[in-house]
Design a protein around this motif. Structure first.
Motif, PDB file in Angstrom:
ATOM      1  N   GLY A   1       0.806  -1.208   0.000  1.00 19.97           N
ATOM      2  CA  GLY A   1       0.000   0.000   0.000  1.00 19.97           C
ATOM      3  C   GLY A   1       0.843   1.263   0.000  1.00 19.97           C
ATOM      4  N   GLN A   2       1.945   1.235   0.720  1.00 12.49           N
ATOM      5  CA  GLN A   2       2.838   2.396   0.770  1.00 12.49           C
ATOM      6  C   GLN A   2       3.612   2.570  -0.533  1.00 12.49           C
ATOM      7  OE1 GLN A   2       5.220   1.459   4.179  1.00 12.49           O
ATOM      8  NE2 GLN A   2       3.699   2.146   5.661  1.00 12.49           N
TER       9      GLN A   2
ATOM     10  N   SER B   1       1.239   3.446  -3.547  1.00 14.87           N
ATOM     11  CA  SER B   1       0.164   4.370  -3.181  1.00 14.87           C
ATOM     12  C   SER B   1      -0.299   5.224  -4.354  1.00 14.87           C
ATOM     13  CB  SER B   1       0.601   5.270  -2.022  1.00 14.87           C
ATOM     14  OG  SER B   1       1.743   6.037  -2.386  1.00 14.87           O
TER      15      SER B   1
ATOM     16  N   ASP C   1      -4.247   4.850  -4.041  1.00 17.69           N
ATOM     17  CA  ASP C   1      -4.979   5.903  -3.339  1.00 17.69           C
ATOM     18  C   ASP C   1      -5.965   6.583  -4.284  1.00 17.69           C
ATOM     19  OD1 ASP C   1      -3.581   5.311  -1.084  1.00 17.69           O
ATOM     20  OD2 ASP C   1      -2.248   7.059  -1.181  1.00 17.69           O
TER      21      ASP C   1
ATOM     22  N   ARG D   1      -9.240   2.544  -5.312  1.00 13.86           N
ATOM     23  CA  ARG D   1     -10.146   1.791  -4.438  1.00 13.86           C
ATOM     24  C   ARG D   1     -11.170   1.013  -5.264  1.00 13.86           C
ATOM     25  NH1 ARG D   1      -8.375   5.595  -0.680  1.00 13.86           N
ATOM     26  NH2 ARG D   1      -9.510   7.447  -1.349  1.00 13.86           N
TER      27      ARG D   1
ATOM     28  N   ARG E   1     -15.168   3.466   2.954  1.00 14.26           N
ATOM     29  CA  ARG E   1     -14.364   4.657   2.705  1.00 14.26           C
ATOM     30  C   ARG E   1     -14.865   5.402   1.479  1.00 14.26           C
ATOM     31  NH1 ARG E   1      -7.780   5.178   2.972  1.00 14.26           N
ATOM     32  NH2 ARG E   1      -7.697   7.438   2.619  1.00 14.26           N
TER      33      ARG E   1
END
Length: 206
Positions: free
Chosen positions: A148-149, A152, A156, A161, A197
């Motif tokens: 995820g990092q 990103s 993101d 998503r 989210r």
């Protein structure tokens, strides 16, 4: 692109069946996993991750008539396999780009980056490759966080998503055929997290 060089292609018809064979250079290094989902934490350098980001960014800019994921499939499969979310499915403005289409841990090589198994590449929702790798990492939270990092830029935002929901749909469908059944609980949890989210961010929905 960090992939084995294609040396030769042969196509022929025999007995009413069409065949295609491709000869590639031998891949250096070893696959990072024997299965698409991780079973052990990979040890990867900053250069490896940087190379993967560069490869995905370059690949996404290619124009092709090939298709990895079809809109008609999303329209049919997502409502069925994400019905457990209990609400409207988020949509995003059409954002498609070229993807490897099967970017999981068994198709990645280390310690020097290599990407295997290219027969399914084509257009897919933007962020699809990064989403697939992230979802296949969910069984190992530390690695999932690292993905995820490091990725990103692809994950993101609404498009990334949405791509995760697409990938989760595909894996939930394949679990019905007996593939990666052990991932189903974590897939459902992640789908709920992503969906909530997106709803909180006011993503447009069906």
């Amino acid at each position: 692109m960090p992939r084995p060089h294609l040396r030769l292609v042969r196509q022929w018809v025999e007995g009413g069946n069409a065949y295609k064979a491709e000869l590639y250079d031998h891949a250096a290094g070893e696959p990072l996993s024997l299965t698409p989902a991780l079973t052990a934490k990979p040890v990867l350098t900053a250069a490896w991750w940087r190379g993967l980001r560069t490869a995905l960014a370059c690949l996404s800019t290619l124009h092709t008539g090939r298709t990895a994921v079809r809109q008609a499939y999303l329209d049919r499969a997502m409502p069925k396999h994400l019905a457990f979310l209990g609400g409207p499915l988020p949509t995003v403005p059409p954002a498609w780009s070229t993807a490897h289409g099967d970017l999981h841990w068994a198709n990645l090589v280390g310690p020097e980056l290599g990407i295997l198994d290219w027969e399914g590449w084509g257009t897919a929702p933007a962020g699809y490759d990064a989403a697939l790798l992230h979802v296949y990492s969910l069984g190992m939270p530390e690695t999932a966080e690292r993905v995820g990092q490091e990725l990103s830029a692809f994950l993101d935002g609404e498009e990334g998503r949405f791509a995760e929901l697409v990938v989760i749909t595909e894996l939930l469908q394949s679990a019905e055929r007996g593939d990666n059944v052990e991932l189903v609980p974590v897939l459902r949890r992640r789908a709920k997290e992503v969906w909530l989210r997106m709803m909180a961010e006011g993503a447009p929905s069906y």
